[in-house]
Design a protein around this motif. Structure first.
Motif, PDB file in Angstrom:
ATOM      1  N   VAL A 235      26.138 -37.122  20.484  1.00  0.00           N
ATOM      2  CA  VAL A 235      26.468 -35.919  19.723  1.00  0.00           C
ATOM      3  C   VAL A 235      25.239 -35.021  19.709  1.00  0.00           C
ATOM      4  CG1 VAL A 235      26.939 -35.034  17.406  1.00  0.00           C
ATOM      5  CG2 VAL A 235      28.232 -36.979  18.267  1.00  0.00           C
ATOM      6  N   THR A 236      25.450 -33.738  19.871  1.00  0.00           N
ATOM      7  CA  THR A 236      24.347 -32.781  19.793  1.00  0.00           C
ATOM      8  C   THR A 236      24.403 -32.047  18.459  1.00  0.00           C
ATOM      9  OG1 THR A 236      24.328 -32.472  22.193  1.00  0.00           O
ATOM     10  CG2 THR A 236      23.289 -30.757  20.848  1.00  0.00           C
ATOM     11  N   HIS A 237      23.350 -32.225  17.677  1.00  0.00           N
ATOM     12  CA  HIS A 237      23.246 -31.546  16.389  1.00  0.00           C
ATOM     13  C   HIS A 237      22.413 -30.286  16.590  1.00  0.00           C
ATOM     14  CE1 HIS A 237      24.465 -35.331  14.317  1.00  0.00           C
ATOM     15  NE2 HIS A 237      23.889 -35.872  15.370  1.00  0.00           N
ATOM     16  N   VAL A 238      22.929 -29.160  16.130  1.00  0.00           N
ATOM     17  CA  VAL A 238      22.228 -27.891  16.312  1.00  0.00           C
ATOM     18  C   VAL A 238      21.755 -27.390  14.947  1.00  0.00           C
ATOM     19  CG1 VAL A 238      22.371 -25.550  17.216  1.00  0.00           C
ATOM     20  CG2 VAL A 238      23.740 -27.379  18.262  1.00  0.00           C
ATOM     21  N   TYR A 239      20.449 -27.210  14.833  1.00  0.00           N
ATOM     22  CA  TYR A 239      19.848 -26.748  13.580  1.00  0.00           C
ATOM     23  C   TYR A 239      19.144 -25.416  13.805  1.00  0.00           C
ATOM     24  CZ  TYR A 239      20.606 -30.959  10.822  1.00  0.00           C
ATOM     25  OH  TYR A 239      21.179 -31.983  10.098  1.00  0.00           O
ATOM     26  N   ARG A 240      19.098 -24.632  12.748  1.00  0.00           N
ATOM     27  CA  ARG A 240      18.386 -23.353  12.802  1.00  0.00           C
ATOM     28  C   ARG A 240      17.605 -23.178  11.505  1.00  0.00           C
ATOM     29  NH1 ARG A 240      18.472 -18.266  15.253  1.00  0.00           N
ATOM     30  NH2 ARG A 240      17.957 -16.571  13.826  1.00  0.00           N
ATOM     31  N   ALA A 241      16.368 -22.765  11.664  1.00  0.00           N
ATOM     32  CA  ALA A 241      15.530 -22.505  10.484  1.00  0.00           C
ATOM     33  C   ALA A 241      14.710 -21.258  10.758  1.00  0.00           C
ATOM     34  CB  ALA A 241      14.606 -23.685  10.204  1.00  0.00           C
ATOM     35  N   GLU A 242      14.739 -20.331   9.832  1.00  0.00           N
ATOM     36  CA  GLU A 242      13.976 -19.094   9.967  1.00  0.00           C
ATOM     37  C   GLU A 242      12.788 -19.092   9.017  1.00  0.00           C
ATOM     38  OE1 GLU A 242      17.866 -16.293  11.064  1.00  0.00           O
ATOM     39  OE2 GLU A 242      16.672 -15.894   9.283  1.00  0.00           O
ATOM     40  N   HIS A 243      11.763 -18.410   9.431  1.00  0.00           N
ATOM     41  CA  HIS A 243      10.558 -18.219   8.585  1.00  0.00           C
ATOM     42  C   HIS A 243       9.913 -19.541   8.219  1.00  0.00           C
ATOM     43  CE1 HIS A 243      12.650 -14.454   8.399  1.00  0.00           C
ATOM     44  NE2 HIS A 243      13.539 -14.888   7.521  1.00  0.00           N
ATOM     45  N   VAL A 244       9.757 -20.396   9.203  1.00  0.00           N
ATOM     46  CA  VAL A 244       9.122 -21.699   8.966  1.00  0.00           C
ATOM     47  C   VAL A 244       7.972 -21.920   9.930  1.00  0.00           C
ATOM     48  CG1 VAL A 244      11.163 -22.790   7.975  1.00  0.00           C
ATOM     49  CG2 VAL A 244      10.812 -22.875  10.448  1.00  0.00           C
ATOM     50  N   ILE A 245       7.094 -22.850   9.551  1.00  0.00           N
ATOM     51  CA  ILE A 245       5.909 -23.115  10.366  1.00  0.00           C
ATOM     52  C   ILE A 245       6.041 -24.392  11.173  1.00  0.00           C
ATOM     53  CG2 ILE A 245       4.268 -21.860   8.913  1.00  0.00           C
ATOM     54  CD1 ILE A 245       3.594 -24.579   7.585  1.00  0.00           C
ATOM     55  N   ASP A 246       7.167 -25.078  11.027  1.00  0.00           N
ATOM     56  CA  ASP A 246       7.267 -26.378  11.691  1.00  0.00           C
ATOM     57  C   ASP A 246       8.738 -26.785  11.674  1.00  0.00           C
ATOM     58  OD1 ASP A 246       5.620 -29.640  11.092  1.00  0.00           O
ATOM     59  OD2 ASP A 246       6.626 -28.805  12.861  1.00  0.00           O
ATOM     60  N   PHE A 247       9.025 -27.800  12.468  1.00  0.00           N
ATOM     61  CA  PHE A 247      10.381 -28.349  12.470  1.00  0.00           C
ATOM     62  C   PHE A 247      10.274 -29.862  12.575  1.00  0.00           C
ATOM     63  CE2 PHE A 247      14.929 -27.865  12.966  1.00  0.00           C
ATOM     64  CZ  PHE A 247      15.306 -29.066  13.547  1.00  0.00           C
ATOM     65  N   ALA A 248      10.840 -30.551  11.612  1.00  0.00           N
ATOM     66  CA  ALA A 248      10.848 -32.016  11.634  1.00  0.00           C
ATOM     67  C   ALA A 248      12.278 -32.495  11.474  1.00  0.00           C
ATOM     68  CB  ALA A 248       9.968 -32.576  10.519  1.00  0.00           C
ATOM     69  N   TRP A 249      12.526 -33.702  11.970  1.00  0.00           N
ATOM     70  CA  TRP A 249      13.873 -34.245  11.824  1.00  0.00           C
ATOM     71  C   TRP A 249      13.822 -35.761  11.743  1.00  0.00           C
ATOM     72  CZ3 TRP A 249      15.750 -37.367  15.834  1.00  0.00           C
ATOM     73  CH2 TRP A 249      15.077 -37.276  17.051  1.00  0.00           C
ATOM     74  N   SER A 250      14.883 -36.309  11.257  1.00  0.00           N
ATOM     75  CA  SER A 250      14.984 -37.753  11.111  1.00  0.00           C
ATOM     76  C   SER A 250      16.436 -38.144  11.342  1.00  0.00           C
ATOM     77  CB  SER A 250      14.546 -38.186   9.713  1.00  0.00           C
ATOM     78  OG  SER A 250      14.760 -39.570   9.509  1.00  0.00           O
ATOM     79  N   ALA A 251      16.637 -39.382  11.819  1.00  0.00           N
ATOM     80  CA  ALA A 251      18.001 -39.830  12.055  1.00  0.00           C
ATOM     81  C   ALA A 251      18.085 -41.338  11.980  1.00  0.00           C
ATOM     82  CB  ALA A 251      18.486 -39.350  13.422  1.00  0.00           C
TER      83      ALA A 251
END
Lengths: 610, 291
Positions: A235-251
């Motif tokens: 499965v492909t999860h698509v995330y979007r975040a604006e005005h941020v300095i980093d992107f982290a994820w966990s699963a």
């Protein structure tokens, strides 16, 4: 013209009367500098991330950019030779590195929009920084687009990022090639990955597609905007975040989910089944502190963040717990599982990491050069939130209270001679400098200037520097503006930059005479109370011009107390701040009576048997 | 010596048992002796523990620490001041543990005379009291030792249950704790009943005493369990009262002293009243048997 001027003046007066400071700087609009569009696949069996990132970087300075400098943080975990491993001794926050389960990140290709391949070089004496020269400099105002194809393997988690639970858990932090911060004439602000430093990056938009096995539940920075199901049970999860300095994820396939709304913000808490009994504590601490921080400082994400994700990571992934990312933070189950409910370390960590959403995610200070700014402000906020939500208690076991301030004072008193300002790896006592001393110093400031006045400082600082990168000098300027030059002066000169300490004490109390003195390099205006027999108590201010005060009367002196309201928790020794002319027999006998009862209970133990 | 009592043939009115319970108050020698042998060493050790604090009480932070129950302030006082107590508290606590062990033996010695005091129609002389103590010491020491060994298992359940309940075991932990406490309580009750039966029947055989206890519990559980339950309820109430008194301000030491000692006396009295009641149950059933 005169009429327009009158209208302007009238408007200003109305605003001021309504409690709105018409001269306070309005929040600056977010400026997109470094935006990332990523498509990656995670293979749990191999702990491998493969994919690509299209990075758009805008030169917002007046100086052309001749090259690109990327952070490759995961290379710190490649082997035991990295700067990070040398400095940590392969242990981070109590968790150890397993060389058999190392990690790395490799950039397979780096190309510009026109297909030009960039050559990578590692000239920083550590593989955690990579440079790529540009055929043409990026001129001021221009935006460069670069395509990065990369592969990463996550280590077994011990320092924030990696896998755990036999591969069924992944926390991906600092997992992609991340550009440093171009600061114009000063060049790239990017350091090799030291043990004590955290991170520093530009604001931008992240659009990230992560492909995972279909039964895995994912949490990440930002909001999920789509989901696709390509072939092969993924499965492909698509995330979007604006005005941020980093992107982290966990699963993890074992994650359960709790959702609720905090006003306009969607709260999502992911937790393992083993963490279910801790969910209510984490949830309550998050919700309680969220309300407080919004009230004290301003809206979460300045109203631009729609989502907050909390990860309650399992005990096997303890090294990933207690960390902040934009719109996401982690808390470890261990703090809750191993300690009885009367110990509130779980709540402390939750409240602390949430606080970073204000001081780090939105006001994005350089955690390498000014670690005290985000950690110190956040930890002070933690103390204040704990005071409001939990009577300040880290522990309330057996009816005895041990507060967060007590804990930080103890740590501070052990090594008080450290400045707060300084680069992370250059601070001899990093934890005291960035956490303990700021808590004690800011609490002292709070008690001297008043809690509401200090909140005015924080509110102004947050509003003015939202989505920007202030430094210590900027913070001082705001403090001078809001609290005055005197308070800002002693706070910054003596405590932020200075390594001095303070110990005010009752030096003498005998007969009709008494004397108080100050030792140490720090002086903070104080108050002294004293009383002669048969007279009313007296109070007076004790300013820094007088290193000591003496008291003389015709009657015996009964008591002297420096800072009767405990205004100066920075004082190394609170016990010698006060003295009576003789033993307090009432207190002593009270202790005897209770000890008497304690021993009687001890001797009667055994019930009907003995 | 008379044969084993049978309990299933008669019902005893409560007032007959109550008359024995009242002997715990009307014949105060055991209460006075037991109170004295715990109070005197307790006070000595309390003074030993608190003595170094007399000088420290000159510092107002100590009062604040005690009144606010602030561990942070207490640590501050003890760790930073010159002349802070060194070995004294440890000596006091270790000494207290040793004396506690010694007092266990002394209390076993006193149990025989105590139960005899409640069993006989007329109050005992001092000589008769001590003769009773000497007569039953060996049997009761053995009985109590046996009970202490057996009670280790339910005690373990209580500890495990408490641990589970504190660390998130929830209902399972609570059930284990309650079950362990219940079994432990029953063991204590059986030992008490065995002592009472032995004295009433004037039989020093530990086996016979245990059989008599088992029979009593089996055939007329409501007498013994009722007495035990009443005792537990009263002890819980007294414990709560002691906790309340502990909340009084530190300088209100005199009031605290009076109240806490009254509570200590009351706790002893409840225990002795229970023992007297158990003696009474066996004694009245023996009378009915003889009739």
């Amino acid at each position: 013209m005169q009429r327009k001027l009158c209208l302007v003046i009238l408007s200003l007066l109305v605003l001021a009367g309504a409690g709105v400071n018409p001269l306070a700087a309005a929040p600056a609009p977010p400026r997109e500098v470094a935006s990332y569009a990523m498509e990656v696949t995670y293979q749990p069996e191999e702990k491998r991330i493969t994919g690509s990132a299209t990075i758009r970087y805008t030169n917002v300075t007046e100086t052309p950019i001749p090259d690109l400098v990327f952070h490759l943080y995961l290379n710190a975990f490649r082997d035991e030779e990295s700067v990070f491993m040398q400095e940590t001794g392969r242990v981070h926050r109590g968790y150890g590195f397993d060389p058999a389960e190392s990690g790395y990140i490799e950039v397979r290709s780096l190309t510009l929009e026109d297909g030009t391949e960039l050559v990578q070089s590692f000239d920083f004496a550590d593989d955690t920084l990579m440079r790529a020269a540009l055929p043409e400099a990026v001129r001021p105002g221009e935006t460069l687009t670069v395509e990065v194809v990369f592969e990463a393997r996550l280590p077994r988690v011990f320092a924030r990022t990696g896998w755990a639970d036999n591969g069924d858990f992944v926390m991906a932090g600092q997992w992609f090639p991340k550009l440093g911060v171009w600061e114009g004439e000063a060049g790239w602000n990017a350091y090799v990955f030291h043990a004590n430093n955290e991170f520093y990056a530009d604001f931008g938009t992240y659009e990230v597609e992560v492909t995972l096995p279909e039964d895995w539940v994912m949490g990440a920075t930002g909001a999920k905007v789509a989901q696709r199901s390509p072939a092969g049970g993924m499965v492909t999860h698509v995330y979007r975040a604006e005005h941020v300095i980093d992107f982290a994820w966990s699963a993890s396939p074992h994650y359960r989910e709790h959702r609720e709304a905090l006003g306009d913000v969607a709260l999502r808490i992911l937790y393992y089944p083993s963490g279910e009994r801790l969910l209510s504590r984490v949830r309550d601490a998050t919700v309680g502190a969220f309300d407080l921080y919004e009230t004290w400082y301003g809206p979460y994400g300045q109203g631009l963040y729609p989502q907050l994700t909390v990860l309650l990571v399992p005990a096997d992934a303890g090294g990933a717990g207690g960390m902040e990312y934009p719109q996401l933070f982690t808390v470890g189950e261990l703090e809750g599982q191993m300690l009885p409910g009367c110990v509130r370390l779980l709540e402390v960590v939750t409240v602390h990491e949430l606080g970073h959403q204000w001081f780090q995610s939105v006001v994005a200070t350089n955690e390498v050069e000014d670690p005290w700014l985000d950690e110190g402000f956040t930890d002070y906020s933690t103390r204040r939130a704990m005071d409001t939500l939990y009577r300040g208690e880290v522990s309330g076991c057996f009816g005895w209270s041990f507060t967060y301030l007590d804990m930080q004072r103890m740590m501070y008193k052990n090594t008080p001679h450290t400045p707060m300002a300084g680069r992370a790896w250059e601070l001899r006592h990093y934890t005291v400098a960035t956490y303990s001393k700021p808590v004690v110093a800011l609490t002292t400031l709070e008690r001297v200037v008043g809690p509401e006045a200090l909140l005015t400082f924080f509110r102004t600082y947050y509003a003015r520097y939202a989505f920007r990168h202030p430094d210590t000098a900027d913070a001082r300027a705001v403090m001078e503006e809001t609290l005055g030059f005197e308070a800002a002066g002693w706070f910054f000169e003596q405590l932020v930059y200075g390594a001095g300490s303070l110990d005010a004490s009752v030096a003498e109390l005998a007969g009709t005479e008494g004397r108080v003195t100050r030792s140490g390099e720090v002086c903070i205006p104080s108050e002294v109370a004293w009383q002669f027999r048969g007279t009313a108590p007296n109070r007076a201010d004790w300013d820094c011009d007088d290193p000591e005060l003496t008291f003389t009367g015709s009657e015996p002196l009964v008591r002297i107390q420096i800072n009767p309201e405990r205004q100066i928790p920075l004082d190394l020794n609170l016990a010698n701040n006060g003295q009576l002319s003789g033993p307090d027999t009432g207190v002593w006998l009270g202790v005897v009576v209770r000890a008497f009862d304690l021993f009687q209970s001890l001797f009667l133990t055994g019930g009907g048997l003995w | 010596m008379v044969g084993p009592a049978r309990f299933d043939s008669v019902e005893l009115p409560a007032r007959r048992i109550a008359a024995y319970v009242a002997r715990a108050l009307r014949r105060p020698r055991p209460l006075a002796v037991l109170y004295a042998i715990t109070a005197v060493p307790s006070l000595l050790f309390a003074l030993l523990l608190a003595w170094p604090l007399l000088e420290l009480s000159r510092y107002p932070l100590l009062r604040q620490a005690l009144e606010r129950r602030s561990l942070g302030d207490l640590i501050e006082v003890f760790s930073r001041l010159e002349g802070a107590p060194s070995a004294w508290p440890l000596i006091a606590l270790l000494g207290g543990l040793l004396v506690s062990l010694l007092l266990l033996v002394v209390r076993v010695y006193l149990q025989g005379g105590t139960l005899l005091t409640y069993a006989v129609p007329q109050p005992l002389t001092r000589r008769e009291f001590h003769a009773g103590c000497r007569r039953w010491f060996g049997s009761f020491f053995l009985l109590n030792l046996l009970g202490s060994c057996v009670i280790l298992l339910p005690l373990g359940l209580v500890v495990v249950g408490w641990g589970l309940a504190s660390y998130g075991g929830g209902a399972v932990g609570l059930l284990l704790l309650l079950f362990g406490a219940l079994i432990g309580g029953l063991i204590i009750l059986v030992i008490e009943m065995a002592r009472a039966a032995a004295v009433v029947r004037d039989d020093r055989n530990v086996g016979h005493a245990l059989v008599a206890a088992g029979r009593g519990l089996w055939q007329r559980p409501h007498y013994f369990l009722g007495l035990a339950a009443l005792g537990v309820l009263l002890q819980v109430g007294l414990y709560g009262l002691a906790r309340l008194v502990g909340g009084l301000s530190i300088p209100a030491w005199f009031l605290s002293l009076i109240l806490l000692q009254l509570v200590a006396l009351a706790r002893l009295l409840v225990r002795l009243g229970r023992w007297a009641g158990e003696v009474g149950i066996y004694a009245e059933f023996m009378k009915e048997e003889e009739l």
